[in-house]
Motif scaffolding. Sequence first.
Motif, PDB file in Angstrom:
ATOM      1  N   ASN A   3      16.889  80.743  53.231  1.00 54.27           N
ATOM      2  CA  ASN A   3      17.658  79.217  52.945  1.00 54.27           C
ATOM      3  C   ASN A   3      18.843  78.749  52.228  1.00 54.27           C
ATOM      4  OD1 ASN A   3      17.532  76.350  52.032  1.00 54.27           O
ATOM      5  ND2 ASN A   3      16.042  76.496  50.283  1.00 54.27           N
ATOM      6  N   ILE A   4      19.750  77.694  52.817  1.00 51.86           N
ATOM      7  CA  ILE A   4      21.155  77.879  53.117  1.00 51.86           C
ATOM      8  C   ILE A   4      21.956  76.320  52.237  1.00 51.86           C
ATOM      9  CG2 ILE A   4      21.599  80.283  53.837  1.00 51.86           C
ATOM     10  CD1 ILE A   4      23.350  78.381  56.814  1.00 51.86           C
ATOM     11  N   LEU A   5      20.489  75.372  52.805  1.00 55.06           N
ATOM     12  CA  LEU A   5      20.757  74.196  52.676  1.00 55.06           C
ATOM     13  C   LEU A   5      20.875  73.493  51.326  1.00 55.06           C
ATOM     14  CD1 LEU A   5      18.734  72.542  55.900  1.00 55.06           C
ATOM     15  CD2 LEU A   5      21.667  73.254  55.845  1.00 55.06           C
ATOM     16  N   THR A   6      21.634  72.891  51.324  1.00 56.57           N
ATOM     17  CA  THR A   6      20.852  71.801  49.904  1.00 56.57           C
ATOM     18  C   THR A   6      21.913  71.026  49.334  1.00 56.57           C
ATOM     19  OG1 THR A   6      23.601  73.506  49.075  1.00 56.57           O
ATOM     20  CG2 THR A   6      21.658  74.519  48.061  1.00 56.57           C
ATOM     21  N   GLY A   7      21.408  70.546  48.648  1.00 54.61           N
ATOM     22  CA  GLY A   7      21.638  68.974  48.628  1.00 54.61           C
ATOM     23  C   GLY A   7      20.300  67.902  47.933  1.00 54.61           C
ATOM     24  N   GLU A   8      20.759  66.969  48.201  1.00 53.40           N
ATOM     25  CA  GLU A   8      19.564  65.933  47.949  1.00 53.40           C
ATOM     26  C   GLU A   8      18.084  66.295  48.297  1.00 53.40           C
ATOM     27  OE1 GLU A   8      20.818  61.939  47.148  1.00 53.40           O
ATOM     28  OE2 GLU A   8      22.737  62.451  45.981  1.00 53.40           O
ATOM     29  N   SER A   9      18.331  66.142  49.496  1.00 58.66           N
ATOM     30  CA  SER A   9      17.250  67.174  50.365  1.00 58.66           C
ATOM     31  C   SER A   9      17.064  67.228  51.029  1.00 58.66           C
ATOM     32  CB  SER A   9      16.608  65.627  51.073  1.00 58.66           C
ATOM     33  OG  SER A   9      17.961  65.362  52.407  1.00 58.66           O
ATOM     34  N   SER A  10      16.271  68.104  51.271  1.00 59.97           N
ATOM     35  CA  SER A  10      16.504  69.912  52.110  1.00 59.97           C
ATOM     36  C   SER A  10      17.319  69.988  53.274  1.00 59.97           C
ATOM     37  CB  SER A  10      14.869  70.236  52.821  1.00 59.97           C
ATOM     38  OG  SER A  10      14.364  69.167  53.872  1.00 59.97           O
ATOM     39  N   THR A  11      18.004  68.357  54.249  1.00 58.31           N
ATOM     40  CA  THR A  11      18.773  68.832  55.511  1.00 58.31           C
ATOM     41  C   THR A  11      20.177  68.306  54.618  1.00 58.31           C
ATOM     42  OG1 THR A  11      18.155  66.463  55.679  1.00 58.31           O
ATOM     43  CG2 THR A  11      16.966  68.540  56.747  1.00 58.31           C
ATOM     44  N   ASP A  12      20.878  68.077  53.869  1.00 58.59           N
ATOM     45  CA  ASP A  12      21.738  67.461  53.030  1.00 58.59           C
ATOM     46  C   ASP A  12      22.724  68.779  52.868  1.00 58.59           C
ATOM     47  OD1 ASP A  12      20.870  64.919  53.028  1.00 58.59           O
ATOM     48  OD2 ASP A  12      21.069  64.747  50.780  1.00 58.59           O
ATOM     49  N   LEU A  13      23.857  68.842  53.248  1.00 58.20           N
ATOM     50  CA  LEU A  13      24.975  70.317  52.492  1.00 58.20           C
ATOM     51  C   LEU A  13      25.936  69.533  51.707  1.00 58.20           C
ATOM     52  CD1 LEU A  13      25.537  71.199  56.810  1.00 58.20           C
ATOM     53  CD2 LEU A  13      24.530  72.209  54.249  1.00 58.20           C
ATOM     54  N   PHE A  14      26.100  70.313  50.981  1.00 56.96           N
ATOM     55  CA  PHE A  14      27.162  69.740  49.988  1.00 56.96           C
ATOM     56  C   PHE A  14      28.718  69.851  50.824  1.00 56.96           C
ATOM     57  CE2 PHE A  14      29.936  70.662  46.775  1.00 56.96           C
ATOM     58  CZ  PHE A  14      30.178  69.392  46.021  1.00 56.96           C
ATOM     59  N   GLY A  15      29.578  68.877  50.846  1.00 61.98           N
ATOM     60  CA  GLY A  15      30.319  68.783  51.515  1.00 61.98           C
ATOM     61  C   GLY A  15      31.020  67.863  53.213  1.00 61.98           C
ATOM     62  N   GLY A  16      29.930  67.180  53.656  1.00 62.71           N
ATOM     63  CA  GLY A  16      29.430  66.754  54.452  1.00 62.71           C
ATOM     64  C   GLY A  16      29.271  67.512  55.753  1.00 62.71           C
ATOM     65  N   ASP A  17      28.597  66.667  56.129  1.00 61.97           N
ATOM     66  CA  ASP A  17      27.941  67.215  57.536  1.00 61.97           C
ATOM     67  C   ASP A  17      29.162  68.177  58.426  1.00 61.97           C
ATOM     68  OD1 ASP A  17      25.375  65.074  57.103  1.00 61.97           O
ATOM     69  OD2 ASP A  17      27.205  63.277  58.062  1.00 61.97           O
ATOM     70  N   CYS A  52      36.053  72.077  58.375  1.00 62.39           N
ATOM     71  CA  CYS A  52      34.796  71.300  57.408  1.00 62.39           C
ATOM     72  C   CYS A  52      34.388  72.186  56.078  1.00 62.39           C
ATOM     73  CB  CYS A  52      34.072  71.744  59.001  1.00 62.39           C
ATOM     74  SG  CYS A  52      31.943  71.080  57.939  1.00 62.39           S
ATOM     75  N   PRO A  53      34.689  71.521  54.817  1.00 65.90           N
ATOM     76  CA  PRO A  53      34.108  71.990  53.782  1.00 65.90           C
ATOM     77  C   PRO A  53      32.702  72.308  53.346  1.00 65.90           C
ATOM     78  CG  PRO A  53      35.834  69.863  53.955  1.00 65.90           C
ATOM     79  CD  PRO A  53      35.062  70.510  54.893  1.00 65.90           C
ATOM     80  N   SER A  54      31.917  71.818  53.753  1.00 69.10           N
ATOM     81  CA  SER A  54      30.601  72.284  53.456  1.00 69.10           C
ATOM     82  C   SER A  54      30.269  73.468  54.307  1.00 69.10           C
ATOM     83  CB  SER A  54      29.640  71.767  54.506  1.00 69.10           C
ATOM     84  OG  SER A  54      29.207  71.335  55.866  1.00 69.10           O
ATOM     85  N   LEU A  55      31.322  74.286  55.011  1.00 72.37           N
ATOM     86  CA  LEU A  55      31.005  75.517  55.508  1.00 72.37           C
ATOM     87  C   LEU A  55      31.398  75.993  54.991  1.00 72.37           C
ATOM     88  CD1 LEU A  55      31.605  75.291  59.779  1.00 72.37           C
ATOM     89  CD2 LEU A  55      29.433  75.564  58.531  1.00 72.37           C
ATOM     90  N   TYR A  56      32.225  76.358  53.736  1.00 71.41           N
ATOM     91  CA  TYR A  56      32.561  77.394  53.171  1.00 71.41           C
ATOM     92  C   TYR A  56      31.923  76.640  51.714  1.00 71.41           C
ATOM     93  CZ  TYR A  56      36.820  76.855  55.996  1.00 71.41           C
ATOM     94  OH  TYR A  56      37.991  77.030  56.758  1.00 71.41           O
ATOM     95  N   TYR A  57      31.488  76.049  52.106  1.00 66.97           N
ATOM     96  CA  TYR A  57      30.521  75.856  50.232  1.00 66.97           C
ATOM     97  C   TYR A  57      29.018  76.714  50.463  1.00 66.97           C
ATOM     98  CZ  TYR A  57      26.049  74.115  47.572  1.00 66.97           C
ATOM     99  OH  TYR A  57      25.496  74.015  46.623  1.00 66.97           O
ATOM    100  N   LEU A  58      28.183  76.740  52.056  1.00 72.86           N
ATOM    101  CA  LEU A  58      27.457  77.434  51.968  1.00 72.86           C
ATOM    102  C   LEU A  58      27.833  78.697  52.613  1.00 72.86           C
ATOM    103  CD1 LEU A  58      26.033  75.356  55.373  1.00 72.86           C
ATOM    104  CD2 LEU A  58      25.017  75.642  52.872  1.00 72.86           C
TER     105      LEU A  58
END
Length: 162
Positions: A3-17, A52-58
């Motif tokens: 499970n690598i997704l985080t955020g308010e819902s199960s498909t949100d990514l921190f740092g944007g799309d 893409c920032p969200s990739l670094y977050y992941l």
Amino acid sequence: MVNILTGESSTDLFGGDVPPQVKHLVEEARQAESPERALALLWTAQVCAPECPSLYYLLYKFHARHADFEQAELAALKGLEVAAEQAQLPDDWQRVTLDMADFQSPGPARFWLFTLKALAFIRMRKKDPEAARLYLNKVMELDPDGGTGAGVIDALLKGSGQ
């Protein structure tokens, strides 16, 4: 399953799309049966969309979760660099001041601040409390209301005598 997704819902990514051309890689990583496969897919996505920032977050969250703090730090530093460029912040994180950006609203500056907090955590886990404290002090300076949750890392450092 990883499970690598985080955020308010199960498909949100921190740092944007993530860009459409790499979204399938993130989805494949999410479904990967092994951490090695997930990481290969995420690093491939990062190479294809380095802005893409969200990739670094992941990547930094994934590596930290697996106690690979060297790679977590590498991903966080690259994410910090990308976010600084997008938020038009100085390359040197120590020169950033509160009046340079809106650190409270979603966007590159907020992502930059959260990544700085992640670096404090990573340095703490790498048993480098001095560097952790430097990062954390900057986060607390730029987020005086504590919206990033930096107080948790502060308490951990204080609890360890740092």
